[in-house]
Write a protein that holds these residues in place. Structure first.
Motif, short mmCIF file in Angstrom:
data_model
loop_
_atom_site.label_atom_id
_atom_site.label_comp_id
_atom_site.label_asym_id
_atom_site.label_seq_id
_atom_site.Cartn_x
_atom_site.Cartn_y
_atom_site.Cartn_z
N MET A 115 0.85 -1.19 0.00
CA MET A 115 0.00 0.00 0.00
C MET A 115 0.89 1.24 0.00
SD MET A 115 -3.02 1.08 2.67
CE MET A 115 -2.00 1.58 4.05
N LYS A 116 0.72 2.07 -1.02
CA LYS A 116 1.51 3.30 -1.12
C LYS A 116 0.84 4.41 -0.33
CE LYS A 116 3.13 2.21 -5.79
NZ LYS A 116 3.13 2.64 -7.21
N LEU A 117 1.62 5.12 0.46
CA LEU A 117 1.10 6.23 1.24
C LEU A 117 1.36 7.54 0.53
CD1 LEU A 117 2.16 5.34 4.90
CD2 LEU A 117 0.06 4.73 3.69
N HIS A 118 0.52 8.53 0.84
CA HIS A 118 0.81 9.88 0.38
C HIS A 118 1.97 10.44 1.19
CE1 HIS A 118 -2.64 10.28 -2.25
NE2 HIS A 118 -3.44 9.85 -1.31
N GLU A 119 2.58 11.47 0.66
CA GLU A 119 3.71 12.10 1.34
C GLU A 119 3.34 12.57 2.74
OE1 GLU A 119 6.58 16.06 0.91
OE2 GLU A 119 5.08 15.60 -0.62
N TYR A 120 2.20 13.23 2.88
CA TYR A 120 1.84 13.76 4.18
C TYR A 120 1.60 12.64 5.18
CZ TYR A 120 -3.19 12.69 3.79
OH TYR A 120 -4.40 12.05 3.70
N GLN A 121 1.08 11.50 4.72
CA GLN A 121 0.87 10.35 5.61
C GLN A 121 2.20 9.77 6.05
OE1 GLN A 121 -1.50 8.12 2.79
NE2 GLN A 121 -3.41 8.59 3.87
N ALA A 122 3.12 9.62 5.10
CA ALA A 122 4.44 9.09 5.43
C ALA A 122 5.16 9.99 6.43
CB ALA A 122 5.27 8.94 4.16
N LYS A 123 5.06 11.29 6.24
CA LYS A 123 5.74 12.22 7.15
C LYS A 123 5.13 12.18 8.55
CE LYS A 123 7.69 15.53 3.87
NZ LYS A 123 7.65 16.89 3.31
N GLU A 124 3.81 12.05 8.62
CA GLU A 124 3.17 11.97 9.93
C GLU A 124 3.62 10.72 10.68
OE1 GLU A 124 -1.00 12.16 9.17
OE2 GLU A 124 -1.00 14.32 8.73
N LEU A 125 3.75 9.60 9.96
CA LEU A 125 4.21 8.38 10.61
C LEU A 125 5.67 8.48 11.02
CD1 LEU A 125 2.54 5.62 8.37
CD2 LEU A 125 1.91 6.29 10.70
N LEU A 126 6.50 9.03 10.16
CA LEU A 126 7.93 9.13 10.47
C LEU A 126 8.18 10.08 11.62
CD1 LEU A 126 9.51 9.13 6.90
CD2 LEU A 126 9.39 7.25 8.55
N ALA A 127 7.34 11.10 11.77
CA ALA A 127 7.50 12.04 12.88
C ALA A 127 7.37 11.33 14.22
CB ALA A 127 6.49 13.17 12.77
N ARG A 128 6.58 10.26 14.26
CA ARG A 128 6.44 9.49 15.51
C ARG A 128 7.76 8.87 15.93
NH1 ARG A 128 1.13 5.75 14.15
NH2 ARG A 128 -0.28 7.42 13.43
N TYR A 129 8.65 8.66 14.98
CA TYR A 129 9.94 8.03 15.27
C TYR A 129 11.07 9.05 15.40
CZ TYR A 129 7.53 3.69 14.27
OH TYR A 129 6.66 2.63 14.31
N THR A 157 21.99 24.62 10.13
CA THR A 157 22.24 24.36 11.55
C THR A 157 22.69 22.92 11.81
OG1 THR A 157 19.89 23.84 11.89
CG2 THR A 157 20.60 26.11 12.29
N GLY A 158 22.91 22.15 10.75
CA GLY A 158 23.43 20.80 10.91
C GLY A 158 22.38 19.74 11.18
N GLU A 159 21.11 20.03 10.84
CA GLU A 159 20.06 19.03 11.03
C GLU A 159 19.75 18.34 9.71
OE1 GLU A 159 17.26 20.65 14.62
OE2 GLU A 159 17.02 21.64 12.66
N LEU A 160 19.23 17.12 9.80
CA LEU A 160 18.81 16.37 8.63
C LEU A 160 17.28 16.36 8.62
CD1 LEU A 160 21.30 13.35 8.75
CD2 LEU A 160 21.45 15.44 7.35
N VAL A 161 16.69 16.91 7.56
CA VAL A 161 15.23 17.08 7.48
C VAL A 161 14.72 16.40 6.22
CG1 VAL A 161 13.33 18.73 7.40
CG2 VAL A 161 15.40 19.28 8.70
N ALA A 162 13.67 15.61 6.36
CA ALA A 162 13.05 14.92 5.22
C ALA A 162 12.18 15.89 4.45
CB ALA A 162 12.24 13.74 5.71
N LEU A 163 12.67 16.39 3.32
CA LEU A 163 11.87 17.30 2.50
C LEU A 163 10.77 16.56 1.76
CD1 LEU A 163 14.48 19.75 0.94
CD2 LEU A 163 13.24 19.90 3.10
N ASP A 164 11.01 15.32 1.42
CA ASP A 164 10.00 14.48 0.79
C ASP A 164 10.10 13.09 1.39
OD1 ASP A 164 7.98 13.57 -0.80
OD2 ASP A 164 9.03 13.78 -2.70
N ALA A 165 9.02 12.36 1.39
CA ALA A 165 9.02 11.02 1.98
C ALA A 165 8.06 10.12 1.22
CB ALA A 165 8.62 11.07 3.45
#
Length: 393
Positions: free
Chosen positions: A1-15, A206-214
């Motif tokens: 099941m493929k997720l939308h980007e916003y769904q993937a980001k919401e799940l990854l934020a939990r981690y 600032t040296g952070e790694l940010v997921a621009l797309d997921a």
């Protein structure tokens, strides 16, 4: 099941994975209000479809004001977006993601996936993220590092740090990269995902790694463990016919041929498809009837074949076992023919439990089937019937 980007980001934020500030909206006025709340200098307005290549197809807009965010949202909603990953039909856009547009000092590519050949979790990482990364890797313009981490257990930190070093990351970024990989690996395992892709992965000033797309793909077969994730399913992404078949204990995949196929067993099904191709036939589907299917479930499956206008003949190749005798298959076909009112040349090969009784049930239902003694004869008759029906049209 493929997720939308916003769904993937919401799940990854939990981690603990960092993502730009923003959320999904479904109306221009909501996009404007959200942009006002974010108060950023620039905003990214992204069409939400379960496919990549949006940026190259006009599915992503970078704007500098809340009103411009609203305008871009209005232009995207209702549009059918076609990318290099969607096919010619594309996907209808009914929601967009509005988020703060960051200015990274550099971008990376990072993904974790399941290698189905080895059952190993594989990490792919590149020193540059881009929307056309696949094409650039194929052409040799970009290089992606590969690290196999096994099916489970902890991955030595030094292996991840060595991967980060090969990407040219500084010591501080190596530590942040190692932490991020650990977060993604935990998410992959706990969510029963088969792919998590971050592209691009931004390195901020600032040296952070940010997921621009997921991008995230979940294993459909594991969704019974995640009822909350099952609710994320996008009806347009998932073939409604195939999903309906799942509810009736059928493994079903549509193909583009003219011979409807019904079997009970995935291995038998694949062998049947191979034999149809060997006989110069074209399968219209793969349909594996599970051992838990009832006669009504089987009837649903045969109705799908009968209601498919492309189907010119039906091939039934079943071997009755302890949990799925042949007469259940016969009853299902009889019920489907009565419900749909359609019949077409139906060739059957029956063996195993209750095969003879199934032939009796065919007669009771009035099903005019062509009974064949072996698989090759059945396949040949089904191909001939489909080709003859096609010649008459």
């Amino acid at each position: 099941m493929k997720l939308h980007e916003y769904q993937a980001k919401e799940l990854l934020a939990r981690y603990g994975v960092l993502t730009p500030r923003g959320r999904m909206v479904e109306a221009p006025r909501d996009a404007r209000r959200l942009a006002e709340e974010l108060g950023a200098e620039r905003f990214a307005v992204k069409a939400q479809i379960p496919a990549g290549g949006r940026g190259q197809s006009g599915g992503v807009a970078l704007v500098t004001s809340p009103q411009a965010a609203a305008t871009a949202t209005q232009q995207l909603l209702g549009r059918r977006l076609v990318t290099n990953q969607t096919g010619s039909a594309g996907y209808a856009v009914d929601k967009v993601l509005v988020e703060e547009a960051l200015e990274p000092s550099a971008t990376l590519y990072l993904s974790l996936l399941i290698d189905t050949a080895t059952a190993s979790i594989v990490i792919l990482a590149g020193p540059e993220g881009s929307g056309d990364i696949e094409e650039r890797v194929r052409s040799g313009e970009a290089h992606v590092e590969r690290l196999e981490t096994g099916a489970g257990g902890e991955v030595p930190r030094k292996d991840i740090e060595a991967l980060a070093e090969r990407l040219g990351l500084s010591r501080d970024l190596q530590s942040a990269f190692t932490t991020l990989v650990g977060q993604l690996r935990t998410a992959l395992i706990e969510l029963d995902a088969t792919l998590i892709e971050i592209n691009p992965l931004a390195v901020t000033t600032t040296g952070e790694l940010v997921a621009l797309d997921a991008k995230m793909i979940l294993d459909d077969n594991a969704l019974f463990r995640h009822p909350d994730l099952n609710a994320l399913r996008d009806d347009e992404d998932d073939d409604k016919i195939e999903m309906g078949a799942q509810d009736h204990q059928l493994n079903y995949v549509r193909l583009d041929g003219d011979i409807g196929i019904a079997v009970n067993g995935a291995g038998l099904g694949l062998a049947t498809l191979d034999m149809v191709h060997a006989a110069n036939g074209r399968p219209a589907n793969f349909m594996d009837i599970r051992t838990t299917a009832t006669s009504l479930d089987v009837a649903h499956g045969f109705a799908m074949l009968l209601e498919n206008p492309s189907v010119r003949s039906i091939l039934v190749n079943v071997h009755g076992g302890g949990m799925q005798p042949c007469d259940i298959i016969a009853d299902g076909l009889g019920i489907a023919m009565r419900r749909t009112g359609r019949s077409c040349p139906t060739i059957v090969r029956l063996a195993g439990n209750n095969a003879e009784y199934a032939r009796f049930r065919f007669k009771n239902f009035g099903c005019k089937v062509i009974d064949c003694p072996d698989m090759w004869t059945a396949v040949s008759r089904a191909v001939d019937a489909a080709q003859s029906a096609g010649a008459r049209q």
